[in-house]
Motif scaffolding. Sequence first.
Motif: not given
Length: 289
Positions: A252-262
């Motif tokens: 949704h936010n296209f924050d894939m770097g942060y999502a990968s860390a999550l």
Amino acid sequence: KRDNKAAYLFLLPWFAGLVLITAGPVTASLVLGFTDYNLIQPPEFNGLENITRMLGDQRLHHALGVTFEYVLISVPLQLAAALGLAMLLDRGMRGLAFYRSAFYLPSLLGSSVAIAVLWRQIFGAEGLFNQLLGLFGLTGRGWISDPDTALSTLIVLNVWTFGAPMVIFLAGLRQIPVMYYEAAQVDGAGRFTQFRRITVPLLSPIIFFNLVLQIIHAFQSFTQAFVVSGGTGGPSDSTMFYTLYLYQRGFHNFDMGYASALAWLLLIIIAAFTAINFLAAKKWVFYDD
């Protein structure tokens, strides 16, 4: 050597899948966890910034709380229901194969979109559950739309999918020698004493196996919360599972770097729970050898 070549040839599709579908994406997600990546622009290395963001992300902390509550309540209830029904079926009854299949069916369908949609209808303001309460003169509520009860409906859904651990428990109960119970009856042991002194110790490896498996499965729950809340985690983030929050950040936010860390944080949490279970198992899991 010729046999080895043939074996490697047949294993080649599996190795290709391991590298392209599993190992490759896992490695890529680890690298992306240390970047700022929005799926459009090239990823930019940002060091430990994503980890720092996690420490101050209040919505993430809330999602962790919701997920822990879901796991710590639903898994013990699910295993208790599975063990109780397995003991009931173990006594033998007519149509045992039918009941075993019927009880196992929810495990096959419980994580599907169709069942999640059905669950939303059952516990809606005009749903089947409120209609059932109306027969007894009771007034229901919108169980799905109420922040105080929305998570409870998902816990009930997870408990309802007790079929898989039940079948495993049933197989374990069939391996306990009947002579132990006969000897206990001769000594005057009641049903509860037999359960506590014979069934639980000899079934403890199966209980441990189901416990680890169901904890991992519960942490990965996504479909139920996504469908029931419409992908929002509502109402008031009461069904905001960790996986759903991860999905929102990434897609949704296209924050894939942060999502990968999550995603890697979730892996660490599951690994920690598994390690704790293995350490605690030394004190309560009984093996014949």
